[in-house]
Design a protein around this motif. Structure first.
Motif, PDB file in Angstrom:
ATOM      1  N   GLN A  63       0.852  -1.178   0.000  1.00 49.53           N
ATOM      2  CA  GLN A  63       0.000   0.000   0.000  1.00 49.53           C
ATOM      3  C   GLN A  63       0.888   1.228   0.000  1.00 49.53           C
ATOM      4  N   LEU A  64       0.583   2.164  -0.865  1.00 51.25           N
ATOM      5  CA  LEU A  64       1.381   3.379  -0.986  1.00 51.25           C
ATOM      6  C   LEU A  64       0.422   4.571  -1.057  1.00 51.25           C
ATOM      7  N   HIS A  65       0.674   5.560  -0.214  1.00 49.19           N
ATOM      8  CA  HIS A  65      -0.116   6.787  -0.200  1.00 49.19           C
ATOM      9  C   HIS A  65       0.846   7.954  -0.290  1.00 49.19           C
ATOM     10  N   GLN A  66       0.614   8.815  -1.249  1.00 47.76           N
ATOM     11  CA  GLN A  66       1.501   9.948  -1.445  1.00 47.76           C
ATOM     12  C   GLN A  66       0.668  11.203  -1.668  1.00 47.76           C
ATOM     13  N   ALA A  67       1.049  12.285  -0.993  1.00 49.47           N
ATOM     14  CA  ALA A  67       0.361  13.569  -1.154  1.00 49.47           C
ATOM     15  C   ALA A  67       1.408  14.666  -1.193  1.00 49.47           C
ATOM     16  N   HIS A  68       1.149  15.660  -2.031  1.00 47.28           N
ATOM     17  CA  HIS A  68       2.062  16.794  -2.154  1.00 47.28           C
ATOM     18  C   HIS A  68       1.234  18.051  -2.388  1.00 47.28           C
ATOM     19  N   GLY A  69       1.612  19.139  -1.765  1.00 50.32           N
ATOM     20  CA  GLY A  69       0.864  20.381  -1.951  1.00 50.32           C
ATOM     21  C   GLY A  69       1.734  21.580  -1.655  1.00 50.32           C
ATOM     22  N   SER A  70       1.300  22.717  -2.130  1.00 50.98           N
ATOM     23  CA  SER A  70       2.017  23.961  -1.867  1.00 50.98           C
ATOM     24  C   SER A  70       1.032  25.110  -1.912  1.00 50.98           C
ATOM     25  N   GLU A  71       1.406  26.188  -1.260  1.00 51.30           N
ATOM     26  CA  GLU A  71       0.609  27.398  -1.285  1.00 51.30           C
ATOM     27  C   GLU A  71       1.532  28.599  -1.292  1.00 51.30           C
ATOM     28  N   HIS A  72       1.036  29.663  -1.905  1.00 50.41           N
ATOM     29  CA  HIS A  72       1.812  30.896  -1.996  1.00 50.41           C
ATOM     30  C   HIS A  72       0.852  32.075  -1.854  1.00 50.41           C
ATOM     31  N   ASP A  73       1.154  32.960  -0.937  1.00 51.59           N
ATOM     32  CA  ASP A  73       0.338  34.144  -0.705  1.00 51.59           C
ATOM     33  C   ASP A  73       1.239  35.372  -0.808  1.00 51.59           C
ATOM     34  N   ALA A  74       0.729  36.435  -1.408  1.00 54.58           N
ATOM     35  CA  ALA A  74       1.467  37.692  -1.503  1.00 54.58           C
ATOM     36  C   ALA A  74       0.494  38.837  -1.276  1.00 54.58           C
ATOM     37  N   HIS A  75       0.968  39.866  -0.604  1.00 51.13           N
ATOM     38  CA  HIS A  75       0.139  41.013  -0.284  1.00 51.13           C
ATOM     39  C   HIS A  75       1.005  42.257  -0.352  1.00 51.13           C
ATOM     40  N   SER A  76       0.498  43.290  -0.986  1.00 54.41           N
ATOM     41  CA  SER A  76       1.221  44.560  -1.017  1.00 54.41           C
ATOM     42  C   SER A  76       0.215  45.706  -0.949  1.00 54.41           C
ATOM     43  N   GLN A  77       0.595  46.732  -0.198  1.00 60.62           N
ATOM     44  CA  GLN A  77      -0.247  47.905  -0.043  1.00 60.62           C
ATOM     45  C   GLN A  77       0.661  49.117   0.088  1.00 60.62           C
TER      46      GLN A  77
END
Length: 130
Positions: free
Chosen positions: A20-34
């Motif tokens: 049994q093999l379970h693999q998960a991958h994720g990423s997030e990127h947030d940017a803010h400028s004012q």
């Protein structure tokens, strides 16, 4: 009496496996400028002039000469200048990544042997089992 002979024998192997093999991958990127720029100007100017006059002259030939002068002169100048400048800014960034891996490997091996043996006669018998 007759001889009785009975025999039974069985053997085998079992092999089984679980993968049994379970693999998960994720990423997030947030940017803010004012950013903000503020500017304020104020100009004021005033000017005041005031003049007042009086002149009188009297002449009598040969004998009397009279002269009267009254003057008022007023001048007022003013100037006001205001200037305000402001700038502000904010900038941020966030980045996250994750990876996950679960692996399960299991092997099952089994072997068996089973047998029954019977020899008849005068109460003679034997049993073999494994």
């Amino acid at each position: 009496m007759s001889d009785v002979d009975y025999g039974h024998f069985e053997s085998g192997q079992e092999h089984d496996g679980l993968d049994q093999l379970h693999q998960a991958h994720g990423s997030e990127h947030d940017a803010h400028s004012q950013f903000g720029v503020y500017e304020n100007d104020h100009h004021a100017a005033t000017s005041t002039d005031f003049a007042q006059g009086h002149h009188e002259e009297f002449d009598q030939p040969g004998v009397v000469h009279a002269e009267s002068d009254d003057y008022t002169n007023y001048s007022h100048d003013a100037s006001v200048d205001d200037h305000v400048f402001a700038a502000e800014g904010a900038q941020d960034s966030h980045q996250a990544e994750f990876g996950e891996l679960d692996a399960l490997s299991q092997r099952f091996d089994a072997s068996f042997a089973q047998g029954t043996e019977f020899h008849g006669g005068e109460g003679q018998y034997g049993v073999a089992a494994n």
